[in-house]
Write a protein that holds these residues in place. Structure first.
Motif, PDB file in Angstrom:
ATOM      1  N   PRO A  32       0.806  -1.223   0.000  1.00 54.17           N
ATOM      2  CA  PRO A  32       0.000   0.000   0.000  1.00 54.17           C
ATOM      3  C   PRO A  32       0.839   1.273   0.000  1.00 54.17           C
ATOM      4  O   PRO A  32       0.381   2.321  -0.433  1.00 54.17           O
ATOM      5  N   ALA A  33       2.078   1.189   0.437  1.00 57.75           N
ATOM      6  CA  ALA A  33       2.935   2.380   0.504  1.00 57.75           C
ATOM      7  C   ALA A  33       3.636   2.675  -0.821  1.00 57.75           C
ATOM      8  O   ALA A  33       4.217   3.729  -0.989  1.00 57.75           O
ATOM      9  N   ALA A  34       3.586   1.740  -1.746  1.00 58.39           N
ATOM     10  CA  ALA A  34       4.278   1.924  -3.022  1.00 58.39           C
ATOM     11  C   ALA A  34       3.323   1.602  -4.169  1.00 58.39           C
ATOM     12  O   ALA A  34       2.310   0.943  -3.990  1.00 58.39           O
ATOM     13  N   ASP A  35       3.672   2.087  -5.351  1.00 58.42           N
ATOM     14  CA  ASP A  35       2.846   1.811  -6.522  1.00 58.42           C
ATOM     15  C   ASP A  35       3.052   0.396  -7.039  1.00 58.42           C
ATOM     16  O   ASP A  35       2.177  -0.167  -7.679  1.00 58.42           O
ATOM     17  N   GLU A  36       4.219  -0.172  -6.775  1.00 59.50           N
ATOM     18  CA  GLU A  36       4.557  -1.501  -7.269  1.00 59.50           C
ATOM     19  C   GLU A  36       4.335  -2.539  -6.167  1.00 59.50           C
ATOM     20  O   GLU A  36       4.619  -2.284  -5.002  1.00 59.50           O
ATOM     21  N   PRO A  37       3.870  -3.725  -6.510  1.00 58.66           N
ATOM     22  CA  PRO A  37       3.762  -4.784  -5.500  1.00 58.66           C
ATOM     23  C   PRO A  37       5.148  -5.335  -5.151  1.00 58.66           C
ATOM     24  O   PRO A  37       6.104  -5.189  -5.905  1.00 58.66           O
ATOM     25  N   CYS A  38       5.250  -5.953  -4.001  1.00 56.11           N
ATOM     26  CA  CYS A  38       6.493  -6.598  -3.575  1.00 56.11           C
ATOM     27  C   CYS A  38       6.509  -8.020  -4.128  1.00 56.11           C
ATOM     28  O   CYS A  38       5.525  -8.746  -3.997  1.00 56.11           O
ATOM     29  N   THR A  39       7.623  -8.413  -4.731  1.00 54.09           N
ATOM     30  CA  THR A  39       7.738  -9.762  -5.274  1.00 54.09           C
ATOM     31  C   THR A  39       9.065 -10.377  -4.877  1.00 54.09           C
ATOM     32  O   THR A  39      10.053  -9.671  -4.647  1.00 54.09           O
ATOM     33  N   VAL A  40       9.054 -11.699  -4.792  1.00 56.43           N
ATOM     34  CA  VAL A  40      10.280 -12.447  -4.531  1.00 56.43           C
ATOM     35  C   VAL A  40      10.189 -13.752  -5.313  1.00 56.43           C
ATOM     36  O   VAL A  40       9.134 -14.352  -5.419  1.00 56.43           O
ATOM     37  N   LEU A  41      11.312 -14.139  -5.898  1.00 56.01           N
ATOM     38  CA  LEU A  41      11.395 -15.369  -6.675  1.00 56.01           C
ATOM     39  C   LEU A  41      12.197 -16.378  -5.866  1.00 56.01           C
ATOM     40  O   LEU A  41      13.332 -16.107  -5.480  1.00 56.01           O
ATOM     41  N   MET A  42      11.590 -17.535  -5.591  1.00 55.01           N
ATOM     42  CA  MET A  42      12.236 -18.535  -4.742  1.00 55.01           C
ATOM     43  C   MET A  42      12.236 -19.889  -5.424  1.00 55.01           C
ATOM     44  O   MET A  42      11.319 -20.222  -6.163  1.00 55.01           O
ATOM     45  N   HIS A  43      13.264 -20.672  -5.134  1.00 55.19           N
ATOM     46  CA  HIS A  43      13.276 -22.061  -5.574  1.00 55.19           C
ATOM     47  C   HIS A  43      12.246 -22.807  -4.729  1.00 55.19           C
ATOM     48  O   HIS A  43      12.075 -22.514  -3.537  1.00 55.19           O
ATOM     49  N   PRO A  44      11.526 -23.770  -5.288  1.00 51.15           N
ATOM     50  CA  PRO A  44      10.521 -24.500  -4.503  1.00 51.15           C
ATOM     51  C   PRO A  44      11.080 -25.133  -3.229  1.00 51.15           C
ATOM     52  O   PRO A  44      10.385 -25.190  -2.213  1.00 51.15           O
TER      53      PRO A  44
END
Length: 118
Positions: A32-44
């Protein structure tokens, strides 16, 4: 990158994606504080590790064999004793009369080795 599965749970979206490095899980949550969502890419396997560690989930497959369970229990016990020793040396030893920097370095290395699996 291709998406094969997508699911949303409590505003967190998990996508199973595949690229030149293989399968990965892309986690996205609105910020909500930024225009972009937070994302993270992880190995399963990373995601599985954290789920097992923090959610108390039981390991599955080869990780459920008795020797692996025994080793995991012993490592947890070792980690407990290393953490206790680290805390004791850091907070209760007589640093005024003895240089314990070597001991602190070694016990820190032990703790990191057990925690990171190095």
């Amino acid at each position: 990158m291709t998406t094969t599965t997508k699911e949303t749970f409590h505003e967190v979206t998990a996508e199973l994606v595949t690229d030149e490095h293989g399968a990965a899980v892309l986690l996205t949550q609105p910020d909500p504080a930024a225009d972009e969502p937070c994302t993270v890419l992880m190995h399963p396997l990373q995601l599985r590790h954290f789920a097992e560690r923090f959610a108390g989930m039981e390991p599955s497959g080869w990780m459920t064999t008795q020797p692996v369970k025994t080793l995991a229990r012993r490592l947890r016990t070792l980690a407990f004793h290393i953490d206790f020793l680290y805390d004791y040396i850091k907070h209760h030893s007589d640093h005024k009369h003895a240089d314990l920097s070597f001991e602190l370095v070694k016990v820190t290395a032990l703790a990191l080795t057990v925690r990171l699996g190095a």
